[in-house]
Write a protein that holds these residues in place. Structure first.
Motif, PDB file in Angstrom:
ATOM      1  N   ALA A  39      -6.097 -10.413  -2.859  1.00 38.69           N
ATOM      2  CA  ALA A  39      -6.997  -9.134  -2.714  1.00 38.69           C
ATOM      3  C   ALA A  39      -6.163  -8.320  -2.302  1.00 38.69           C
ATOM      4  N   LEU A  40      -6.522  -6.587  -2.161  1.00 45.63           N
ATOM      5  CA  LEU A  40      -5.750  -5.904  -1.182  1.00 45.63           C
ATOM      6  C   LEU A  40      -6.523  -5.449  -0.162  1.00 45.63           C
ATOM      7  N   ALA A  41      -5.843  -5.565   0.938  1.00 48.97           N
ATOM      8  CA  ALA A  41      -6.825  -5.231   2.093  1.00 48.97           C
ATOM      9  C   ALA A  41      -6.694  -3.929   3.042  1.00 48.97           C
TER      10      ALA A  41
ATOM     11  N   ALA B 135      10.108 -12.946  -1.144  1.00 45.33           N
ATOM     12  CA  ALA B 135      10.309 -11.478  -0.733  1.00 45.33           C
ATOM     13  C   ALA B 135       8.691 -11.802  -1.644  1.00 45.33           C
ATOM     14  N   LEU B 136       7.879 -11.754  -2.243  1.00 42.77           N
ATOM     15  CA  LEU B 136       7.313 -12.167  -3.217  1.00 42.77           C
ATOM     16  C   LEU B 136       5.604 -12.646  -1.731  1.00 42.77           C
ATOM     17  N   ASP B 137       5.845 -13.839  -1.184  1.00 43.80           N
ATOM     18  CA  ASP B 137       5.228 -14.180  -0.534  1.00 43.80           C
ATOM     19  C   ASP B 137       4.828 -13.331   0.729  1.00 43.80           C
ATOM     20  N   LEU B 138       5.945 -12.780   1.064  1.00 43.15           N
ATOM     21  CA  LEU B 138       5.956 -11.790   2.192  1.00 43.15           C
ATOM     22  C   LEU B 138       5.294 -10.209   1.630  1.00 43.15           C
ATOM     23  N   ALA B 139       4.992  -9.806   0.620  1.00 39.05           N
ATOM     24  CA  ALA B 139       4.257  -8.512   0.295  1.00 39.05           C
ATOM     25  C   ALA B 139       3.182  -9.473  -0.162  1.00 39.05           C
ATOM     26  N   ARG B 140       2.379 -10.610   0.337  1.00 37.50           N
ATOM     27  CA  ARG B 140       0.809 -11.253  -0.422  1.00 37.50           C
ATOM     28  C   ARG B 140       0.204 -11.064   0.981  1.00 37.50           C
TER      29      ARG B 140
ATOM     30  N   ASP C 178      -2.245   0.942  -8.164  1.00 33.63           N
ATOM     31  CA  ASP C 178      -2.213   0.260  -7.653  1.00 33.63           C
ATOM     32  C   ASP C 178      -3.367  -1.488  -6.967  1.00 33.63           C
ATOM     33  N   LYS C 179      -4.302  -0.396  -6.846  1.00 35.83           N
ATOM     34  CA  LYS C 179      -5.696  -1.389  -6.672  1.00 35.83           C
ATOM     35  C   LYS C 179      -6.034  -2.203  -7.831  1.00 35.83           C
ATOM     36  N   SER C 180      -5.357  -2.148  -8.471  1.00 38.99           N
ATOM     37  CA  SER C 180      -5.615  -2.483 -10.285  1.00 38.99           C
ATOM     38  C   SER C 180      -4.806  -4.056 -10.258  1.00 38.99           C
ATOM     39  N   THR C 181      -3.265  -3.397 -10.532  1.00 41.35           N
ATOM     40  CA  THR C 181      -2.484  -3.861 -10.978  1.00 41.35           C
ATOM     41  C   THR C 181      -1.871  -5.271 -10.053  1.00 41.35           C
ATOM     42  N   LEU C 182      -2.140  -4.736  -8.705  1.00 41.31           N
ATOM     43  CA  LEU C 182      -0.748  -4.998  -7.473  1.00 41.31           C
ATOM     44  C   LEU C 182      -1.682  -6.707  -7.004  1.00 41.31           C
ATOM     45  N   PRO C 183      -2.989  -6.626  -7.227  1.00 36.92           N
ATOM     46  CA  PRO C 183      -3.805  -7.795  -7.043  1.00 36.92           C
ATOM     47  C   PRO C 183      -3.674  -9.110  -8.182  1.00 36.92           C
ATOM     48  N   LYS C 184      -2.880  -8.338  -9.514  1.00 32.62           N
ATOM     49  CA  LYS C 184      -2.619  -9.552 -10.703  1.00 32.62           C
ATOM     50  C   LYS C 184      -1.827  -9.669  -9.986  1.00 32.62           C
ATOM     51  N   ARG C 185      -0.345  -9.350 -10.019  1.00 32.39           N
ATOM     52  CA  ARG C 185       0.733  -9.749  -9.344  1.00 32.39           C
ATOM     53  C   ARG C 185       0.956 -10.502  -8.243  1.00 32.39           C
ATOM     54  N   LEU C 186       0.589 -10.035  -7.449  1.00 35.98           N
ATOM     55  CA  LEU C 186       0.435 -10.633  -6.370  1.00 35.98           C
ATOM     56  C   LEU C 186      -0.667 -12.083  -6.681  1.00 35.98           C
ATOM     57  N   GLY C 187      -1.936 -12.414  -6.588  1.00 35.74           N
ATOM     58  CA  GLY C 187      -2.730 -12.987  -6.913  1.00 35.74           C
ATOM     59  C   GLY C 187      -3.989 -12.767  -5.750  1.00 35.74           C
TER      60      GLY C 187
ATOM     61  N   ARG D  75      -5.879  -6.628   9.469  1.00 34.09           N
ATOM     62  CA  ARG D  75      -5.693  -5.679  10.558  1.00 34.09           C
ATOM     63  C   ARG D  75      -4.129  -4.065  10.086  1.00 34.09           C
ATOM     64  N   ILE D  76      -3.817  -4.957   8.733  1.00 38.48           N
ATOM     65  CA  ILE D  76      -2.698  -3.800   8.714  1.00 38.48           C
ATOM     66  C   ILE D  76      -3.150  -2.922   7.407  1.00 38.48           C
ATOM     67  N   ALA D  77      -3.072  -1.429   8.119  1.00 39.66           N
ATOM     68  CA  ALA D  77      -3.302  -0.075   7.214  1.00 39.66           C
ATOM     69  C   ALA D  77      -2.616  -0.166   6.291  1.00 39.66           C
ATOM     70  N   LYS D  78      -2.461  -0.273   4.946  1.00 44.71           N
ATOM     71  CA  LYS D  78      -1.431   0.176   4.412  1.00 44.71           C
ATOM     72  C   LYS D  78      -1.779   1.439   3.747  1.00 44.71           C
ATOM     73  N   VAL D  79      -0.680   2.460   3.810  1.00 41.31           N
ATOM     74  CA  VAL D  79      -1.096   4.559   3.112  1.00 41.31           C
ATOM     75  C   VAL D  79      -0.342   4.371   2.410  1.00 41.31           C
ATOM     76  N   GLY D  80      -1.139   5.421   1.384  1.00 44.86           N
ATOM     77  CA  GLY D  80       0.224   5.583   0.973  1.00 44.86           C
ATOM     78  C   GLY D  80      -0.694   7.357  -0.246  1.00 44.86           C
ATOM     79  N   PHE D  81      -0.667   7.551  -1.306  1.00 47.30           N
ATOM     80  CA  PHE D  81      -1.108   8.577  -1.683  1.00 47.30           C
ATOM     81  C   PHE D  81      -1.049   7.574  -3.859  1.00 47.30           C
ATOM     82  N   GLY D  82      -1.976   8.478  -3.888  1.00 46.42           N
ATOM     83  CA  GLY D  82      -2.625   7.945  -5.868  1.00 46.42           C
ATOM     84  C   GLY D  82      -2.291   6.112  -6.013  1.00 46.42           C
ATOM     85  N   LEU D  83      -3.284   5.437  -4.485  1.00 44.92           N
ATOM     86  CA  LEU D  83      -3.361   4.282  -4.933  1.00 44.92           C
ATOM     87  C   LEU D  83      -4.242   3.612  -5.456  1.00 44.92           C
ATOM     88  N   ASP D  84      -4.276   3.982  -6.580  1.00 46.51           N
ATOM     89  CA  ASP D  84      -5.710   3.468  -7.612  1.00 46.51           C
ATOM     90  C   ASP D  84      -5.217   2.506  -8.475  1.00 46.51           C
TER      91      ASP D  84
END
Length: 238
Positions: free
Chosen positions: A122-124, A88-93, A111-120, A100-109
């Motif tokens: 960059a968010l695109a 599941a971690l690999d798929l999330a990564r 996530d932009k900080s913590t998720l790259p550290k968790r997944l290793g 190519r896929i827009a990830k759409v949400g609210f208040g994502l600042d």
């Protein structure tokens, strides 16, 4: 331009309930076959509702190991990816790093900080819908509840009890699963209906350019500064 006010929580509660997904449209893939089926469907999308969940921290000495869950949704289904499972971690990564896929949400600042550290990775192609509503004159943090009320005319309910529950558990409760699915499905539904809503809004005013000093004024100020430098009094002899 005066700031517009989105519907309050009390006003939202007067609207019909948000049309949440049925349980059979919410997937929590664990096995290799389930994750491969999720991957096949998710990679076909051009936009996905997106959010994350983390185990709450109640003491300053606790180490933040989140996010623990990444949830993704289309208008018709949602997938809850528990990052404690390697596949599941690999798929999330793979999804999070896909341009190519827009990830759409609210208040994502955050996530932009913590998720790259968790997944290793960059968010695109991350789209924070709060910024869309800000362009239309609303505040910087409209949020999913107010956006659902504005765009869909529905009441989006969020359970504080579930938001502060333990998202690091290897087995999530049915209430947690529905909560996480809603948090991704809400942005997916708003994003799908956004073009029609925006077409009915006044054209956003262009940002005002920063004022530029008049050439003559700027030149005069420069001359005064130069004069002050070259006409400074000589130091007194001791």
């Amino acid at each position: 331009m005066p700031r517009l006010k989105p519907p309050t929580k009390e006003e939202s509660q007067l609207l019909p309930a948000f049309a949440a997904l049925p349980d059979d449209a919410i997937y929590v893939p664990h096995t290799a076959a389930e994750l491969e089926a999720a991957r096949t469907t998710l990679l076909q999308q051009t936009a996905l509702g997106f959010d994350t969940e983390s185990k709450p921290l109640f003491h300053t000495h606790q180490v933040d190991t989140g996010p623990h869950v990444v949830q993704l949704a289309t208008p018709d289904a949602a997938w809850i990816l528990q990052l404690c499972h390697a596949q599941a971690l690999d798929l999330a990564r793979e999804i999070i790093s896909s341009p190519r896929i827009a990830k759409v949400g609210f208040g994502l600042d955050n996530d932009k900080s913590t998720l790259p550290k968790r997944l290793g990775v960059a968010l695109a192609n991350v789209v924070d819908l709060d910024r869309v509503f800000k362009r239309h004159g609303y505040g910087a943090s409209t949020g999913v509840r107010a956006a659902v009320a504005l765009v869909l005319g529905q009441n989006f309910h969020k359970s504080k009890k579930q938001s502060t529950s333990n998202w690091a558990l290897p087995q999530l409760s049915p209430a947690q699963i529905r909560y996480a699915a809603n948090d991704a499905h809400g942005p997916a539904m708003v994003f799908a209906a956004l073009p029609a809503w925006e077409a009915m809004q006044p054209t956003p005013a262009p940002p005002r350019p920063a004022p530029q000093p008049h050439p003559k004024t700027a030149n005069t100020a420069h001359q005064r500064h130069k004069a002050a430098l070259f006409n400074a009094p000589a130091p007194r002899e001791k």
